[in-house]
Motif scaffolding. Structure first.
Motif, PDB file in Angstrom:
ATOM      1  N   THR A  62     -34.575  -6.327   4.023  1.00  0.00           N
ATOM      2  CA  THR A  62     -33.216  -6.546   4.615  1.00  0.00           C
ATOM      3  C   THR A  62     -32.314  -7.343   4.103  1.00  0.00           C
ATOM      4  O   THR A  62     -32.963  -8.746   3.808  1.00  0.00           O
TER       5      THR A  62
ATOM      6  N   ASN B 139     -34.685  -8.353  17.695  1.00  0.00           N
ATOM      7  CA  ASN B 139     -36.061  -8.169  17.497  1.00  0.00           C
ATOM      8  C   ASN B 139     -36.530  -6.680  17.296  1.00  0.00           C
ATOM      9  O   ASN B 139     -37.635  -6.398  16.771  1.00  0.00           O
TER      10      ASN B 139
ATOM     11  N   LYS C  79     -36.207  -5.737  13.564  1.00  0.00           N
ATOM     12  CA  LYS C  79     -37.302  -6.493  12.851  1.00  0.00           C
ATOM     13  C   LYS C  79     -38.833  -5.584  13.303  1.00  0.00           C
ATOM     14  O   LYS C  79     -39.546  -5.524  12.213  1.00  0.00           O
TER      15      LYS C  79
ATOM     16  N   LYS D 178     -38.470  -2.325  11.206  1.00  0.00           N
ATOM     17  CA  LYS D 178     -38.825  -2.634   9.756  1.00  0.00           C
ATOM     18  C   LYS D 178     -40.224  -2.519   9.497  1.00  0.00           C
ATOM     19  O   LYS D 178     -40.759  -2.074   8.539  1.00  0.00           O
ATOM     20  N   GLN D 179     -40.969  -3.230  10.234  1.00  0.00           N
ATOM     21  CA  GLN D 179     -42.459  -3.492   9.994  1.00  0.00           C
ATOM     22  C   GLN D 179     -43.021  -2.195  10.205  1.00  0.00           C
ATOM     23  O   GLN D 179     -44.006  -1.687   9.352  1.00  0.00           O
TER      24      GLN D 179
ATOM     25  N   VAL E 180     -32.934 -12.479  10.564  1.00  0.00           N
ATOM     26  CA  VAL E 180     -33.440 -11.198   9.910  1.00  0.00           C
ATOM     27  C   VAL E 180     -33.394 -10.764   8.561  1.00  0.00           C
ATOM     28  O   VAL E 180     -34.193  -9.858   8.076  1.00  0.00           O
TER      29      VAL E 180
END
Length: 321
Positions: free
Chosen positions: A36, A194, A197, A200-201, A220
């Motif tokens: 990010t 959240n 995030k 992205k994972q 972030v």
């Protein structure tokens, strides 16, 4: 690390009756897979213009006049508009725009809007397209019920989640988030942050996160790109910008000082004196020098290069050269 996006010497000007506004002037940076990158700076510095430039859809009368945008090894600026629309936008790079309501057609249901997008880009039968839409709606924490609703029947947070799902469901390499939490209350802001995030994972997507909120970026972003007057002032890791050592560019320092602290007593808010320059006729040398408290004679005469001062940390300032 594997590069997903490589921007080299990107220039975008707005051609007006008074002359060319140099909105982006020689912008270069890299974005790595699963990373990010936060983009920060004052209003008018070129953050949103950078996002639209990466989509090759600048607001008229803007025009990209130079540079390269390399996505997954391909310079996409060499493509025709039809090729870009078909093969790049939403396929390789998508954008979550600032106003979710402005992105959704009020007379279409959510399902119809998402189905129209997926059928334009993919030769997919309706059953498979339907399954993909429902998968991503559920992935952003919404139930299938929202698909038969119209935008005005949904809350701001729900609309923002739908726009995020639409930006993700063609599984692009890069997703640009332009102020995705600005119009939301603090509880929904936290939920959206959240969510991004977690996505992205789970998906390994690379994000470009544009915002004025430095506290959000600290939460972030893996790296921070600081823009000033259409230029990159500084780019470094989260720790290099927000850590104990602090940033190196005087503009970045001023931005952080001007940010109120929740747990510190503040007698008087700090600010950056002066106003951003007129990009029709930007100042010679460093564009920040008329407002800089660390200015030297050389600053007004020569433009500082964006120099690497440590691995991955670049600064455009003569004091660091």
């Amino acid at each position: 690390m594997e590069k997903t996006l490589d921007v080299r010497n990107l220039k975008l000007h707005y051609f007006t009756s008074r002359g060319a506004v140099k909105a982006l002037d020689d912008i270069s940076f890299e974005l790595y897979k699963g990373e990010t990158l936060g983009v920060v700076g004052e209003s008018g510095c070129g953050k949103t213009t950078l996002g639209t430039a990466l989509l090759n859809m600048p607001t008229p009368p803007g025009k990209i006049i130079g540079g390269n945008i390399i996505i997954d090894g391909q310079d996409v600026l060499t493509l025709t508009e039809n090729q870009y629309r078909r093969d790049v936008r939403w396929e390789k790079i998508s954008m979550v725009f600032q106003g979710a309501m402005n992105c959704l057609t009020p007379v279409y249901t959510i399902y119809k809007q998402m189905m129209e997008t997926i059928q334009y880009h993919r030769d997919m039968d309706k059953e498979d397209a339907d399954a993909r839409i429902r998968k991503y709606i559920n992935l952003v924490g919404l139930s299938d019920d929202v698909l038969r609703r119209y935008p005005h029947e949904l809350s701001g947070g729900m609309k923002q989640r739908i726009v995020i799902a639409t930006g993700l469901f063609l599984e692009p390499s890069v997703v640009i988030c332009d102020e995705p939490t600005t119009a939301l209350d603090v509880v929904v802001q936290a939920q959206i942050i959240n969510l991004l995030k977690e996505l992205k994972q789970e998906l390994g997507v690379s994000f470009i996160f544009i915002t004025h909120d430095l506290a959000t970026e600290a939460e972030v972003a893996d790296r921070i790109l600081v823009m000033y007057a259409g230029k990159v002032a500084e780019i470094g890791s989260n720790e290099e910008i927000f850590g104990s050592a602090g940033p190196m560019h005087p503009y970045t320092k001023k931005l952080l000082i001007a940010t109120p602290r929740l747990h510190e007593k503040v007698d008087k808010l700090a600010f950056i004196p002066g106003v951003p320059p007129d990009l029709l006729e930007p100042p010679t040398g460093c564009r920040f020098h008329p407002r800089c408290t660390e200015v030297m004679p050389k600053c007004s005469l020569e433009e500082p290069p964006l120099k690497e001062v440590s691995p991955g940390h670049k600064v455009a300032c003569w004091r660091c050269a």
